[in-house]
Design a protein around this motif. Structure first.
Motif, PDB file in Angstrom:
ATOM      1  N   THR A 141      -7.964   2.711  -3.394  1.00  0.00           N
ATOM      2  CA  THR A 141      -7.711   3.306  -2.086  1.00  0.00           C
ATOM      3  C   THR A 141      -6.501   4.209  -2.233  1.00  0.00           C
ATOM      4  N   LYS A 142      -6.093   4.821  -1.111  1.00  0.00           N
ATOM      5  CA  LYS A 142      -4.913   5.673  -1.182  1.00  0.00           C
ATOM      6  C   LYS A 142      -3.635   4.843  -1.101  1.00  0.00           C
ATOM      7  N   GLY A 164     -12.747   2.613   7.679  1.00  0.00           N
ATOM      8  CA  GLY A 164     -13.040   4.044   7.494  1.00  0.00           C
ATOM      9  C   GLY A 164     -13.383   4.773   8.768  1.00  0.00           C
ATOM     10  N   GLY A 196      -1.586   6.866   5.082  1.00  0.00           N
ATOM     11  CA  GLY A 196      -2.689   5.997   5.504  1.00  0.00           C
ATOM     12  C   GLY A 196      -3.082   6.330   6.936  1.00  0.00           C
ATOM     13  N   PRO A 197      -4.203   5.775   7.407  1.00  0.00           N
ATOM     14  CA  PRO A 197      -4.603   6.013   8.800  1.00  0.00           C
ATOM     15  C   PRO A 197      -3.695   5.243   9.760  1.00  0.00           C
ATOM     16  N   ASN A 216      -1.850   9.689  11.692  1.00  0.00           N
ATOM     17  CA  ASN A 216      -2.304   9.441  10.319  1.00  0.00           C
ATOM     18  C   ASN A 216      -1.335  10.110   9.359  1.00  0.00           C
ATOM     19  N   MET A 238     -13.037   3.583  -0.083  1.00  0.00           N
ATOM     20  CA  MET A 238     -12.946   2.995   1.250  1.00  0.00           C
ATOM     21  C   MET A 238     -14.184   3.380   2.061  1.00  0.00           C
ATOM     22  N   MET A 239     -14.675   4.604   1.872  1.00  0.00           N
ATOM     23  CA  MET A 239     -15.877   5.012   2.598  1.00  0.00           C
ATOM     24  C   MET A 239     -17.100   4.225   2.119  1.00  0.00           C
ATOM     25  N   TYR A 275      -8.764  11.104   9.690  1.00  0.00           N
ATOM     26  CA  TYR A 275      -8.146  10.641   8.452  1.00  0.00           C
ATOM     27  C   TYR A 275      -9.153  10.750   7.322  1.00  0.00           C
ATOM     28  N   LYS A 276      -8.688  11.311   6.206  1.00  0.00           N
ATOM     29  CA  LYS A 276      -9.591  11.480   5.070  1.00  0.00           C
ATOM     30  C   LYS A 276      -9.450  10.274   4.142  1.00  0.00           C
ATOM     31  N   TYR A 277     -10.398   9.372   4.227  1.00  0.00           N
ATOM     32  CA  TYR A 277     -10.339   8.144   3.442  1.00  0.00           C
ATOM     33  C   TYR A 277     -10.720   8.393   1.978  1.00  0.00           C
ATOM     34  N   SER A 278     -10.320   7.473   1.138  1.00  0.00           N
ATOM     35  CA  SER A 278     -10.734   7.531  -0.262  1.00  0.00           C
ATOM     36  C   SER A 278     -12.242   7.284  -0.338  1.00  0.00           C
TER      37      SER A 278
END
Lengths: 421, 191
Positions: free
Chosen positions: B63-64, B23, B11-12, B8, B34-35, B28-31
């Motif tokens: 998103t990121k 997600g 992005g993942p 990661n 996105m969650m 990975y820390k999603y936005s």
């Protein structure tokens, strides 16, 4: 030089006339009076003032200087929100939208003279009147209970001091004591409200009084989001909550506030806290205005929320008998926008668009376990009719439930901004 | 990153992307958005990947991924054909070389070309701003102000057809006409 007195007076008079010119114009603008500063009334006042861009003189009559929302008041009882966070004031509606906020009680409506009389003695004339007073209780609907018993057995179904009182009583309950709720018959404000309240009381008891018990006495066979609530209660508060429905005498109840007893179908139960939510009707001013039906609600046409009993009066929210929408803050807010559009069109000739309504009710069962039910509606000649809807499902995963809760927090911020600016 | 030892980064990692729930990559820390999409049930099947890389914002608000999208369907198909080599069970992917994938919702260009009436949009917006704040605050509920008109139309369309999952938004969007969506887009873009 000696000032000519007559000249001076003349100049003065001209000066006064120039100053008062805007006020003379103001009084010529069509006047809309709104009774009630909740989700229906505050929204209607704000949209009328905002969208008419000064063409309407908007007067909002609301006795409370700080308005506590019923929605999220259960979250205060559960300790999820603090009390201040559900209180709102009307300053912005006055300063940014030019709405004349009158903190007084409306006590009379003269439909022929088109005036509203206030407890303080004033008479306010109107061209259109919006009545959005929420609910009042049906006298005698719970045997043994009336408004003089509301300290011993709070309803807490109009948010404010009653809500604080109920929370304080729950916190003071003896270990292992019983919180009882007498639930209301249909129709009433916020269908999932009593059951979200039970969830929040359980949430609080679990932390401060884990052997405490909750008893619901319910005249209804079924209730809103029942499957979701019952699943949540089993999951989070197993063994804590008991509900007595009409098949076991839930509709045959008497309360004894002095003894802190409730009598269910002849059986006496001693309880420690008793939350009595009586049967409901339109706010009293609707009845005083003579626009209610035999059931105590104010029938309206769906296209514009206009009273079926008077051409210059509109009714919003809980008080209205409109069809399929539940009595909720979201519904009142949605109806207010349709209504203010219709009033502007009638009084200023602005464009009229077709009515669209929607509602979503979120309920919190436990921390991060939120559920929702919602629908959209359209106006037919007969009523506000549901077009489609949804409801959360049992067995949903925790992420979805957490998202529902976060959404409800976002919605709260959204709707109070939409009401109070 | 994709392939053996993919990690990661911004992005993942994209191994086993096809068919995986949004997600869901561990670590990975999603936005937030996105969650949100993930808990609404977004699954990365071929149609959704295609829609996402065409116009990320039409599927997930923020998103990121700072990436505007790929317009050319062949380019997107090639990218997906490359990515699917790193998915173990691409059962729902056409066996043949993916060329053009039909995208649902297929937005007729005439819909995107509709000129919205902002006055009608302003009235209709009353329904939106009960939840979405007009000043663009986005805690708990995404901001819908200041969007590019086309992004707005595509997003509402995706809800209208049920392609993009969300109970409230599907209910709201389902009964909006094309003109009404255009009106809303015209109104909110100026906010």
């Amino acid at each position: 030089m000696k000032i000519n007195r007559r000249g001076f007076i003349g100049t003065g008079a001209a000066f006064v006339a120039a100053l008062s010119a805007p006020m003379v114009m103001a009084s010529n603008r069509p006047k809309v009076v709104v009774i009630g500063g909740g989700a229906g009334g505050a929204t209607a006042a704000r949209y009328l003032a905002k969208d008419s861009k000064g063409a309407l003189d908007v007067i909002l009559i609301e006795p409370s200087k700080t308005y506590y929302t019923c929605f999220f008041s259960n979250l205060y009882i559960g300790g999820v929100r603090d009390f201040a966070s559900i209180g709102h004031t009307y300053g912005k509606l006055a300063s940014e939208y030019g709405i004349n906020i009158v903190h007084d009680w409306a006590i009379g409506v003269d439909k022929d003279a088109r005036t509203v009389s206030l407890a303080g003695g004033a008479q306010i004339p109107y061209d259109a009147l919006v009545i959005s007073p929420g609910i009042d209780f049906v006298e005698g609907s719970v045997a043994g209970w009336d408004l003089t018993s509301q300290n011993a057995m709070p309803h807490a179904y109009k948010a404010g001091s009653q809500t604080q009182l109920l929370k304080a009583q729950i916190e003071a309950m003896p270990d292992g004591g019983t919180f009882a709720m007498v639930a209301p018959p249909n129709p009433y404000r916020c269908p999932p409200g009593p059951y979200e309240r039970v969830s929040m009381v359980a949430h609080l008891l679990k932390q401060i009084n884990p052997t405490g018990k909750i008893l619901i006495v319910d005249p209804k066979e079924k209730f809103s989001k029942q499957g979701l609530f019952e699943e949540g209660w089993n999951k989070h508060y197993a063994g804590m909550i008991e509900r007595v429905g009409p098949d076991f005498g839930g509709a045959n109840v008497e309360v004894r506030p002095d003894a802190m007893e409730i009598v269910i179908d002849g059986d006496v139960e001693k309880v420690d806290v008793c939350n009595v939510i009586p049967a409901q009707k339109a706010g009293n001013i609707a009845q005083i205005a003579g626009i209610t039906n035999d059931a105590g609600w104010a029938p309206v046409t769906a296209h514009d929320m206009k009273s079926k009993m008077d051409n210059n009066i509109y009714v919003l929210g809980d008080s209205s008998a409109q069809g399929d929408m539940p009595k909720s803050g979201f519904s009142a807010n949605s109806q207010a926008k349709v209504c203010s559009m219709a009033i502007r069109a009638a009084l200023t000739g602005s464009k009229a668009f077709p009515a669209k309504f929607s509602n979503t009710c979120w309920s919190l069962i436990d921390t991060d376990d939120g559920v929702k039910v919602g629908a959209s509606y359209e106006a037919t000649d007969e009523k506000i009719a549901k077009t489609s809807g949804f409801v959360s499902k049992t067995g949903e995963d925790a992420a979805q439930r957490k998202q529902n809760y976060e959404e409800s927090v976002g919605w709260y911020e959204g709707i109070v901004a939409d009401m109070f600016g | 990153m994709v392939g053996e030892d993919a990690k990661n980064r911004t992005g993942p990692q994209l191994n086993d992307l096809f068919g995986r729930p949004a997600g869901s990559v561990e670590g990975y820390k999603y936005s937030k958005d996105m969650m949100r999409a993930a808990s609404s049930g977004l699954i990365w099947d071929v149609e959704h990947i295609d829609m996402f890389i065409e116009k990320p914002k039409s599927l997930v608000f923020k998103t990121k991924m700072a990436f505007r999208g790929i317009k050319d369907p062949t380019e997107r198909a090639n990218l997906m054909a490359y990515l699917r080599q790193f998915s173990a069970s691409p059962s729902d992917i056409p066996e043949a070389e993916p060329t053009l994938v039909a995208r649902d919702p297929d937005i007729d260009p005439s819909i995107l070309a509709l000129e919205g009436d902002p006055e009608y949009g302003e009235y209709l917006s009353g329904e939106c701003v009960t939840c979405h704040q007009i000043d663009g605050e986005d805690e708990g509920i995404p901001s819908i102000t200041g969007w590019h008109i086309e992004d707005f139309v595509i997003a509402l369309h995706a809800y209208k057809t049920g392609y993009r999952p969300h109970q409230v938004m599907e209910t709201i969007a389902k009964r909006l006409s094309e003109e009404e969506i255009a009106g809303l887009a015209a109104y909110f873009t100026s906010k």
